[in-house]
Design a protein around this motif. Structure first.
Motif, PDB file in Angstrom:
ATOM      1  N   UNK A   1       0.834  -1.211   0.000  1.00 17.58           N
ATOM      2  CA  UNK A   1       0.000   0.000   0.000  1.00 17.58           C
ATOM      3  C   UNK A   1       0.865   1.255   0.000  1.00 17.58           C
ATOM      4  N   UNK A   2       2.034   1.210   0.633  1.00 17.92           N
ATOM      5  CA  UNK A   2       2.943   2.356   0.575  1.00 17.92           C
ATOM      6  C   UNK A   2       3.456   2.538  -0.844  1.00 17.92           C
ATOM      7  N   UNK A   3       3.800   1.448  -1.507  1.00 18.51           N
ATOM      8  CA  UNK A   3       4.292   1.538  -2.877  1.00 18.51           C
ATOM      9  C   UNK A   3       3.211   2.032  -3.835  1.00 18.51           C
ATOM     10  N   UNK A   4       1.960   1.692  -3.555  1.00 18.52           N
ATOM     11  CA  UNK A   4       0.853   2.161  -4.394  1.00 18.52           C
ATOM     12  C   UNK A   4       0.537   3.633  -4.175  1.00 18.52           C
ATOM     13  N   UNK A   5       1.112   4.232  -3.138  1.00 17.80           N
ATOM     14  CA  UNK A   5       0.858   5.650  -2.872  1.00 17.80           C
ATOM     15  C   UNK A   5      -0.416   5.904  -2.106  1.00 17.80           C
ATOM     16  N   UNK A   6      -0.858   4.922  -1.308  1.00 24.57           N
ATOM     17  CA  UNK A   6      -2.098   5.087  -0.554  1.00 24.57           C
ATOM     18  C   UNK A   6      -1.954   6.211   0.460  1.00 24.57           C
ATOM     19  N   UNK A   7      -2.892   7.165   0.421  1.00 27.87           N
ATOM     20  CA  UNK A   7      -2.863   8.307   1.314  1.00 27.87           C
ATOM     21  C   UNK A   7      -1.888   9.391   0.903  1.00 27.87           C
TER      22      UNK A   7
ATOM     23  N   UNK B   1      -9.151  -4.607  -2.534  1.00 21.98           N
ATOM     24  CA  UNK B   1      -9.621  -5.996  -2.477  1.00 21.98           C
ATOM     25  C   UNK B   1      -8.521  -6.962  -2.910  1.00 21.98           C
ATOM     26  N   UNK B   2      -7.738  -6.565  -3.910  1.00 27.11           N
ATOM     27  CA  UNK B   2      -6.629  -7.419  -4.327  1.00 27.11           C
ATOM     28  C   UNK B   2      -5.560  -7.495  -3.253  1.00 27.11           C
TER      29      UNK B   2
ATOM     30  N   UNK C   1      -3.088 -10.830   0.833  1.00 23.15           N
ATOM     31  CA  UNK C   1      -2.711 -11.014   2.232  1.00 23.15           C
ATOM     32  C   UNK C   1      -3.313 -12.276   2.834  1.00 23.15           C
ATOM     33  N   UNK C   2      -4.593 -12.523   2.571  1.00 19.38           N
ATOM     34  CA  UNK C   2      -5.238 -13.728   3.097  1.00 19.38           C
ATOM     35  C   UNK C   2      -4.602 -14.983   2.512  1.00 19.38           C
ATOM     36  N   UNK C   3      -4.334 -14.962   1.199  1.00 21.68           N
ATOM     37  CA  UNK C   3      -3.716 -16.117   0.560  1.00 21.68           C
ATOM     38  C   UNK C   3      -2.316 -16.363   1.111  1.00 21.68           C
TER      39      UNK C   3
ATOM     40  N   UNK D   1       4.512 -10.824  -5.177  1.00 16.80           N
ATOM     41  CA  UNK D   1       4.384  -9.647  -4.319  1.00 16.80           C
ATOM     42  C   UNK D   1       5.557  -8.700  -4.530  1.00 16.80           C
ATOM     43  N   UNK D   2       6.766  -9.236  -4.628  1.00 10.92           N
ATOM     44  CA  UNK D   2       7.943  -8.395  -4.864  1.00 10.92           C
ATOM     45  C   UNK D   2       7.850  -7.670  -6.203  1.00 10.92           C
TER      46      UNK D   2
END
Length: 504
Positions: free
Chosen positions: A266-272, A283-284, A289-291, A329-330
């Motif tokens: 989320x930090x890499x996506x620029x959230x906030x 959702x993805x 995360x759940x998986x 993920x990486x």
């Protein structure tokens, strides 16, 4: 695929399983006469003591048992050849004692409990409840113990209890450094948590959402280190492991690793920072995360419950998908970082761009450090015929905890709560009243369309006495373009009202 991405995939595959199982210090066996010999290996410190107790269950009084005990030190970390040599020593029935081998053949009356106490024992050592050690190890090393029991009574049931304890406790020489390490890391995370809590309390009005994620990772990291420290402390004091406690510690570690990866995503996506919300991407992120937690928990459960002698097919089935998911993920993290920095560069937001440059450099440094450390481990610990430098194997587990704690510390410094928190918060693009020069911005959005945004010149702005008038003025003077995403959420509308209220 670019070279940095390949290196990143290699790192994710090799660090999937970082927590090994610690060795116990007490073992119990139940055997019958003329059964196969008992073999047990352990790496110990100099001065560690061996205790052996035997309990017989038989209806025949005064049964005789023949005990053939041998101890051999392995020159290498892998004692495979030592097992064969030890088996030959037991079959020869020749008692030989040296600095590396202890061998004794004796006959006992198996009426009740038998505590073996014949051996080379230092005189100043005190007994434990009247039980003296059978043997004291004179050097640090990997030792293999072999015990063969025979008797003329075929109905005899024999219970064998073996203990190996040093001055430090029951932990092995390789595992013992992890006990103070996890204790230190627990205190380290407690200190980080206190600092983060104080800073958040002082700036509670202007906290960003990503700062709550950071607080959650710190909390789970604290719990992870506390559970691992408790696990190693129990083994060191009691000599046996509690499987339920080990599974709990591993699952807490899986939860921390899951939330840590979600935080970096989320930090890499620029959230906030660049985006006010993640929308469908959230959702993805949650799904990944759940998986990841499910695969990591399954892998750790199988690793703990499966015996070493059993097939590792189920463990391999759980480990391979986990490594593939970690690689994905990486790749997602670095792809999102590239897109976020490109957006900030086009918007000419130097404050946020500098923030993400430092974060990107930190991740690149962590990848380089991981590759260097793995090459060192492969050269020193794995691609050798006889491993003699085995006392630093615990670093293979500790390194990844240290590396992540450094990354977390950098994230805390970059996204720390300050008086200027709103500088890094997401702000909708608004025209400024004092800017009378026409600016031309080229925005290359996700659809690959180039859009020219022209600011209006020489607007006569009437006095605005209310928020509604401000919003009406924005609707009339800001040109909308169908190729750009529109502000369609209540959250963005609230952010717009907040920014306009600050201009009054």
């Amino acid at each position: 695929m670019k070279l940095p991405t390949k290196i990143l995939l290699l790192v994710s595959v090799l660090i999937t399983n970082t927590n090994g199982l610690s060795e116990e210090g007490k073992w119990d066996f139940t055997i019958t006469p003329n059964s196969r010999p008992i073999f047990q290996e352990k790496n110990v410190f100099k001065g560690a003591e061996l205790y052996i107790g035997i309990n017989c269950e038989t209806l025949v009084s005064d049964s005789k048992v023949n005990l053939n005990l041998a101890i051999l030190q392995s020159p290498c970390w892998d004692p495979e050849d030592t097992y064969l040599e030890l088996n030959n020593i037991i079959t020869t029935n020749k008692a030989t004692n040296s600095s590396k081998v202890y061998h004794s053949v004796d006959t006992y009356s198996c009426n009740d409990h038998i505590f073996l106490h014949e051996g080379t024992v230092v005189s100043n050592k005190t007994s434990r409840g009247g039980i003296y050690p059978l043997h004291e190890f004179s050097h640090d090393g990997v030792y293999v113990l072999g015990l063969s029991i025979t008797s003329n009574n075929s109905d005899l049931l024999i219970h064998v209890h073996i203990e190996i304890k040093s001055d430090y406790g029951y932990l092995s020489a390789v595992d013992w450094p992890l006990l103070p390490f996890y204790g230190f890391m627990c205190l380290y995370y407690i200190l980080l948590g206190v600092i983060w809590l104080v800073l958040s309390f002082l700036q509670w009005r202007d906290l960003l959402r990503v700062q709550f994620w950071i607080g959650g990772v710190i909390l789970l990291g604290m719990l992870e280190k506390a559970t691992f420290y408790a696990e190693y402390q129990v083994i060191n004091n009691k000599g046996v492991e509690i499987q339920g406690a080990m599974i709990l510690a591993e699952w807490v570690s899986c939860a921390k690793r899951t939330l840590a990866r979600m935080l970096v995503i989320v930090v890499s996506l620029g959230f906030g920072i660049v985006k006010p919300r993640l929308g469908s991407t959230l959702h993805r992120v949650v799904g990944v995360g759940i998986l990841y937690f499910f695969l990591a928990a399954s892998e750790s459960y199988l690793r703990i419950t499966k015996a070493k002698s059993q097939s590792n097919r189920d463990l391999l089935v759980a480990s391979v998908p986990l490594a593939v998911l970690d690689s994905a993920i990486c790749w997602w993290i670095f792809s999102a970082l590239v897109a976020t920095t490109r957006t900030l560069r086009l918007r000419r937001n130097e404050a946020k761009l500098s923030l993400y440059r430092h974060f990107t450099n930190t991740l690149i440094f962590s990848v380089v450090a991981s590759v260097i450390f793995m090459l060192y481990c492969l050269k020193v610990h794995h691609f050798v015929t006889c491993l003699t430098v085995w006392k630093d194997i615990w670093l293979e587990e500790a390194f990844w905890h240290i590396l992540f704690s450094c990354i977390l510390l950098v994230i805390m410094i970059l996204w720390r709560p300050t008086n200027n928190n709103q500088i890094y918060a997401f702000v909708p693009l608004l025209d400024t009243a004092d800017d009378n020069e026409e600016e031309e911005h080229l925005v290359n959005d996700a659809y690959g369309v180039k859009v020219r945004m022209h600011q209006k010149q020489h607007y006569q702005i009437s006095p605005r006495n209310s928020v509604d008038d401000d919003l009406k003025w924005l609707e009339e003077n800001i040109k909308s373009d169908p190729t750009l995403p529109t502000l369609d959420s209540d959250e963005e509308l609230v952010n717009t009202r907040f920014e306009v209220s600050k201009m009054q």
